[in-house]
Design a protein around this motif. Sequence first.
Motif, PDB file in Angstrom:
ATOM      1  N   GLU A 163       0.820  -1.211   0.000  1.00  0.00           N
ATOM      2  CA  GLU A 163       0.000   0.000   0.000  1.00  0.00           C
ATOM      3  C   GLU A 163       0.854   1.263   0.000  1.00  0.00           C
ATOM      4  O   GLU A 163       0.536   2.244  -0.675  1.00  0.00           O
ATOM      5  N   VAL A 164       1.957   1.267   0.712  1.00  0.00           N
ATOM      6  CA  VAL A 164       2.841   2.444   0.756  1.00  0.00           C
ATOM      7  C   VAL A 164       3.377   2.751  -0.636  1.00  0.00           C
ATOM      8  O   VAL A 164       3.439   3.921  -1.042  1.00  0.00           O
ATOM      9  N   ARG A 166       1.866   2.072  -3.482  1.00  0.00           N
ATOM     10  CA  ARG A 166       0.746   2.583  -4.286  1.00  0.00           C
ATOM     11  C   ARG A 166       0.541   4.065  -4.003  1.00  0.00           C
ATOM     12  O   ARG A 166       0.262   4.861  -4.901  1.00  0.00           O
ATOM     13  N   GLN A 167       0.697   4.482  -2.764  1.00  0.00           N
ATOM     14  CA  GLN A 167       0.523   5.895  -2.406  1.00  0.00           C
ATOM     15  C   GLN A 167       1.597   6.757  -3.042  1.00  0.00           C
ATOM     16  O   GLN A 167       1.346   7.919  -3.365  1.00  0.00           O
ATOM     17  N   LEU A 168       2.800   6.220  -3.237  1.00  0.00           N
ATOM     18  CA  LEU A 168       3.866   6.983  -3.882  1.00  0.00           C
ATOM     19  C   LEU A 168       3.558   7.257  -5.351  1.00  0.00           C
ATOM     20  O   LEU A 168       3.937   8.279  -5.889  1.00  0.00           O
TER      21      LEU A 168
END
Length: 169
Positions: A163-164, A166-168
């Motif tokens: 998830e981290v 994907r946020q980038l």
Amino acid sequence: MEIDLRKLFQGEDGFDRNSNGVIERQYELDLSGVELGGAKPFCAPVRVRARLRGFAGSVELFARVEYTMSMPCDRCAEPVTREYTKEFSHTLVRESREDTGEFITVPDERLDLDALVLEDLLMDMPGQYLCREDCKGLCPSCGKNWNEGPCKCGAPQVDPRLEVLRQLL
């Protein structure tokens, strides 16, 4: 299958004129009892064709192995069955002064071909078994196979550990 290599290590002088210092073996090897990762992958006999050629002080081994493997997919646990053909070659010596892994030492001049074939097969196995390259795996919440469509539990189809990343993006 155990093979006596004494005549091969002696070179062609230990053989009659028709053999040319060569031993050929063709047989089926039962590896159904071998367990790998909780599964027994060899679902049919392994077909082995081996050719050993002697030289003074060494023996060249060429082997062709045909086999069928069945393993569960590492992502979705569906059974994966594939046929393989592999070729291996080794140089056998009575003794080696260097431990480079380049030669297989056979001090008693007897080769356990079954053990060597099994070792070669295990060393050549893929690190991951997938039913297909783009396998989506199982839902971590309800266990539904995402290759068959989305599940109704509402769990995200993205690994939460990623998830981290994907946020980038």
